[in-house]
Design a protein around this motif. Structure first.
Motif, short mmCIF file in Angstrom:
data_model
loop_
_atom_site.label_atom_id
_atom_site.label_comp_id
_atom_site.label_asym_id
_atom_site.label_seq_id
_atom_site.Cartn_x
_atom_site.Cartn_y
_atom_site.Cartn_z
N GLU A 110 40.31 44.06 33.47
CA GLU A 110 38.89 44.41 33.62
C GLU A 110 38.07 43.95 32.41
O GLU A 110 36.98 43.40 32.57
CB GLU A 110 38.72 45.91 33.83
CG GLU A 110 39.01 46.29 35.26
CD GLU A 110 39.06 47.79 35.48
OE1 GLU A 110 38.47 48.54 34.68
OE2 GLU A 110 39.70 48.20 36.47
N TYR A 111 38.62 44.17 31.22
CA TYR A 111 37.90 43.70 30.03
C TYR A 111 37.74 42.18 30.06
O TYR A 111 36.70 41.66 29.72
CB TYR A 111 38.61 44.13 28.75
CG TYR A 111 38.34 45.56 28.34
CD1 TYR A 111 37.04 46.00 28.12
CD2 TYR A 111 39.38 46.46 28.17
CE1 TYR A 111 36.78 47.30 27.74
CE2 TYR A 111 39.13 47.78 27.80
CZ TYR A 111 37.83 48.19 27.58
OH TYR A 111 37.58 49.49 27.20
N SER A 112 38.82 41.50 30.49
CA SER A 112 38.75 40.03 30.49
C SER A 112 37.70 39.53 31.49
O SER A 112 37.15 38.46 31.33
CB SER A 112 40.12 39.43 30.78
OG SER A 112 40.46 39.61 32.13
N GLU A 113 37.42 40.34 32.53
CA GLU A 113 36.37 39.97 33.49
C GLU A 113 34.97 40.19 32.91
O GLU A 113 34.02 39.54 33.30
CB GLU A 113 36.50 40.82 34.78
CG GLU A 113 37.71 40.46 35.63
CD GLU A 113 38.02 41.55 36.68
OE1 GLU A 113 37.11 42.34 37.01
OE2 GLU A 113 39.17 41.60 37.13
N GLU B 126 33.93 50.27 44.66
CA GLU B 126 32.65 50.77 44.14
C GLU B 126 32.84 51.54 42.83
O GLU B 126 32.04 51.42 41.90
CB GLU B 126 31.99 51.70 45.18
CG GLU B 126 31.35 50.94 46.33
CD GLU B 126 30.94 51.85 47.49
OE1 GLU B 126 30.05 51.46 48.26
OE2 GLU B 126 31.51 52.96 47.64
N LEU B 127 33.94 52.31 42.78
CA LEU B 127 34.23 53.06 41.54
C LEU B 127 34.48 52.11 40.39
O LEU B 127 34.03 52.34 39.27
CB LEU B 127 35.44 53.97 41.74
CG LEU B 127 35.21 55.26 42.52
CD1 LEU B 127 36.54 55.91 42.87
CD2 LEU B 127 34.35 56.24 41.73
N LYS B 128 35.20 51.03 40.68
CA LYS B 128 35.49 50.05 39.64
C LYS B 128 34.20 49.41 39.11
O LYS B 128 34.00 49.30 37.90
CB LYS B 128 36.42 48.97 40.20
CG LYS B 128 36.81 47.92 39.20
CD LYS B 128 37.72 46.87 39.80
CE LYS B 128 37.86 45.71 38.82
NZ LYS B 128 38.81 44.69 39.28
N ASP B 129 33.32 49.03 40.05
CA ASP B 129 32.05 48.43 39.64
C ASP B 129 31.18 49.42 38.85
O ASP B 129 30.53 49.06 37.88
CB ASP B 129 31.27 47.93 40.87
CG ASP B 129 31.94 46.71 41.49
OD1 ASP B 129 32.79 46.09 40.82
OD2 ASP B 129 31.64 46.41 42.66
N LEU B 150 34.65 61.57 34.74
CA LEU B 150 34.85 61.92 36.16
C LEU B 150 35.15 60.67 36.99
O LEU B 150 36.00 60.71 37.89
CB LEU B 150 33.61 62.64 36.71
CG LEU B 150 33.36 64.04 36.11
CD1 LEU B 150 31.99 64.57 36.52
CD2 LEU B 150 34.45 65.03 36.52
N ILE B 151 34.47 59.57 36.69
CA ILE B 151 34.73 58.31 37.40
C ILE B 151 36.18 57.88 37.14
O ILE B 151 36.91 57.49 38.05
CB ILE B 151 33.75 57.20 36.95
CG1 ILE B 151 32.33 57.56 37.36
CG2 ILE B 151 34.15 55.85 37.54
CD1 ILE B 151 31.27 56.71 36.68
N HIS B 152 36.58 58.00 35.88
CA HIS B 152 37.94 57.63 35.50
C HIS B 152 38.96 58.47 36.29
O HIS B 152 39.95 57.95 36.81
CB HIS B 152 38.12 57.82 34.00
CG HIS B 152 39.50 57.51 33.51
ND1 HIS B 152 39.91 56.23 33.22
CD2 HIS B 152 40.59 58.31 33.30
CE1 HIS B 152 41.19 56.26 32.84
NE2 HIS B 152 41.61 57.51 32.87
N ILE B 153 38.71 59.76 36.37
CA ILE B 153 39.64 60.65 37.09
C ILE B 153 39.73 60.23 38.56
O ILE B 153 40.82 60.09 39.11
CB ILE B 153 39.18 62.13 36.97
CG1 ILE B 153 39.27 62.59 35.51
CG2 ILE B 153 40.02 63.04 37.87
CD1 ILE B 153 38.63 63.95 35.24
#
Lengths: 124, 183
Positions: A110-113, B126-129, B150-153
């Motif tokens: 993710e960081y590399s992106e 979506e959570l990743k973005d 919370l997003i991380h969890i």
């Protein structure tokens, strides 16, 4: 430029920024209560490095665990390095993950992106 | 020794029964500081290291605990309810169930409820973005809310964040959160 050598504690990583011996490493765990205070010397060191850059620095990031507050500070470090790289100083980040820890591998991906600089992801 | 004393002591056995019924391996109630967070993490980590689960599972449990506990140190009301924090972890056939609870001010309830409700409707992508957007753009002020944790969890467990608010008095609610880390 001064050398930074902070030993690890149970909630903060080991940080070595030593241009004399060419060792640049952040390793261990990062979940301090106040991430901004902990990473302050690192950010200051990077500001100095930006003014007097040394080519071919390789920063090893070998974290076992980091909290979400640290994830923001790690990004700040990477963005600073991106700036230095894009200004013409060759450098590289090597992100290490334990072979059984896929989440840490993904975090590196993710960081590399997000950042534009040479970024190697290696298992250990 | 009188019988009254013995009757009073029954709660010890009651608490044990409650813990057994909920398959709890650790239960804590009291103030929350970084020192206590580290002590709770160390206790749980010792137990996790005795299991044969993958490093990823252990890291996820550890990660959910860190975010729950540090949310409490950062966001719980520091007034008269500062010792009302709760942390529990249970282990069952489904996985590790992580519970936390703390008192927050009434005016923060809606914001927190909306945030969790929104996170629970998001897909993995979506959570990743959202996570990437957040670390890039949001200021890291301790007062910016418990969003990133919370997003991380939600991302790391892949399960909904179960929550409840119970009124304590006019100015305060008790916020409870339960998350499952599958194994």
């Amino acid at each position: 430029m001064k050398v930074i050598n902070i030993p690890a504690t149970e909630d903060t990583p080991k940080v070595v920024l030593d241009h004399e011996n060419k060792i640049f490493e952040i390793s261990g765990r990062s979940l301090p209560e106040d991430v901004v205070v902990f990473y302050q010397p690192v950010m200051e060191w990077l500001d100095n490095f930006e003014n007097t850059p040394i080519p071919n620095m390789e920063l090893a990031i070998k974290l076992e665990y980091f909290n979400t507050a640290s994830s923001k500070l790690i990004l700040d470090i990477l963005l600073k390095l991106e700036e230095i790289y894009q200004d013409g100083t060759p450098l590289k980040v090597i992100w290490y993950f334990l072979s059984s820890d896929t989440d840490m591998k993904e975090a590196g991906e993710e960081y590399s992106e997000i950042v534009g600089l040479p970024f190697e992801i290696t298992e250990y | 020794m009188n019988t009254q004393t013995l009757d009073d002591l029954k709660f010890v056995s009651e608490v044990r029964k409650q813990m057994d019924e909920n398959q709890l391996m650790l239960s804590y109630r009291g103030e929350m500081s970084q020192e206590i967070v580290m002590a709770l993490l160390n206790l749980t980590e010792n137990k996790l290291n005795q299991t044969s689960f993958d490093t990823s599972i252990k890291t996820r449990v550890f990660g959910v605990m860190v975010e729950c506990l540090q949310n409490i140190t950062k966001h719980s009301d520091k007034g008269s309810h500062e010792r009302s924090n709760v942390f529990m972890i249970g282990f069952s056939d489904q996985g590790y169930m992580i519970y936390s609870g703390n008192v927050i001010r009434t005016e923060k309830v809606d914001e927190l409820r909306n945030k969790i409700t929104r996170i629970n409707t998001m897909t993995e992508e979506e959570l990743k973005d959202f996570y990437k957007y957040w670390i890039k753009n949001e200021a890291l002020s301790g007062k910016s809310g418990a969003g990133l944790g919370l997003i991380h969890i939600a991302r790391k467990t892949g399960n909904p964040l179960e929550f409840d608010f119970e009124q304590v008095d006019n100015d305060h609610y008790f916020f409870s959160l339960r998350t499952l880390v599958d194994h």
